[in-house]
Motif scaffolding. Structure first.
Motif, short mmCIF file in Angstrom:
data_model
loop_
_atom_site.label_atom_id
_atom_site.label_comp_id
_atom_site.label_asym_id
_atom_site.label_seq_id
_atom_site.Cartn_x
_atom_site.Cartn_y
_atom_site.Cartn_z
N THR A 260 5.04 -5.02 2.40
CA THR A 260 4.33 -5.70 1.06
C THR A 260 4.21 -4.55 0.11
OG1 THR A 260 2.31 -5.04 2.43
CG2 THR A 260 3.45 -7.30 2.71
N THR A 261 4.02 -3.35 0.63
CA THR A 261 3.69 -2.14 -0.47
C THR A 261 4.96 -2.30 -1.31
OG1 THR A 261 4.40 -0.29 1.21
CG2 THR A 261 1.95 -0.91 0.83
N SER B 58 7.97 -10.47 3.52
CA SER B 58 7.91 -8.94 4.03
C SER B 58 6.83 -8.81 5.32
CB SER B 58 7.53 -8.05 3.23
OG SER B 58 6.11 -8.16 2.58
N ARG C 81 -6.58 -5.76 -10.82
CA ARG C 81 -7.48 -6.37 -9.57
C ARG C 81 -8.71 -5.47 -9.70
NH1 ARG C 81 -4.99 -6.51 -3.95
NH2 ARG C 81 -3.46 -5.87 -5.52
N LEU D 25 -0.48 -4.07 -10.02
CA LEU D 25 -1.43 -4.89 -9.84
C LEU D 25 -2.73 -4.68 -9.13
CD1 LEU D 25 0.87 -7.37 -8.28
CD2 LEU D 25 0.12 -7.73 -10.62
N ALA E 125 7.98 -7.76 -6.83
CA ALA E 125 7.81 -8.98 -7.10
C ALA E 125 7.23 -9.01 -8.63
CB ALA E 125 6.80 -9.59 -6.59
N GLN E 126 6.34 -7.74 -9.05
CA GLN E 126 6.16 -7.84 -10.30
C GLN E 126 7.04 -7.54 -11.57
OE1 GLN E 126 2.95 -4.63 -10.75
NE2 GLN E 126 2.37 -5.51 -12.75
N ALA F 194 5.50 -6.19 -3.32
CA ALA F 194 4.42 -6.51 -4.41
C ALA F 194 5.01 -5.70 -5.59
CB ALA F 194 3.10 -6.05 -3.82
N PRO F 195 5.29 -4.48 -5.82
CA PRO F 195 5.82 -4.20 -7.14
C PRO F 195 7.17 -4.76 -7.73
CG PRO F 195 5.14 -2.23 -5.93
CD PRO F 195 5.09 -3.59 -4.90
#
Length: 54
Positions: free
Chosen positions: A27-28, A22, A51, A47, A34-35, A31-32
């Motif tokens: 990426t926003t 991305s 973190r 995440l 991918a999770q 990322a979820p």
């Protein structure tokens, strides 16, 4: 879409790599996503929450 990708990966076997790419604000979303792909069962929290605890 997630169900389709997981089904396809299952059919193709263990020799398949999935690369997620991305740029910028994408990426926003990625990322979820991918999770979701790597989590077994329900995702309890994001995440960012994990973190910030450390």
């Amino acid at each position: 879409m997630l169900g389709y990708i997981l089904s396809l990966l299952h059919q193709l076997g263990d020799d398949v790599e999935l690369h997620l790419v991305s740029h910028g604000a994408g990426t926003t979303v990625l990322a979820p996503f991918a999770q979701l792909l790597i989590t077994v069962g329900r995702v309890g929290r994001g995440l960012a929450a994990v973190r910030n605890e450390g």
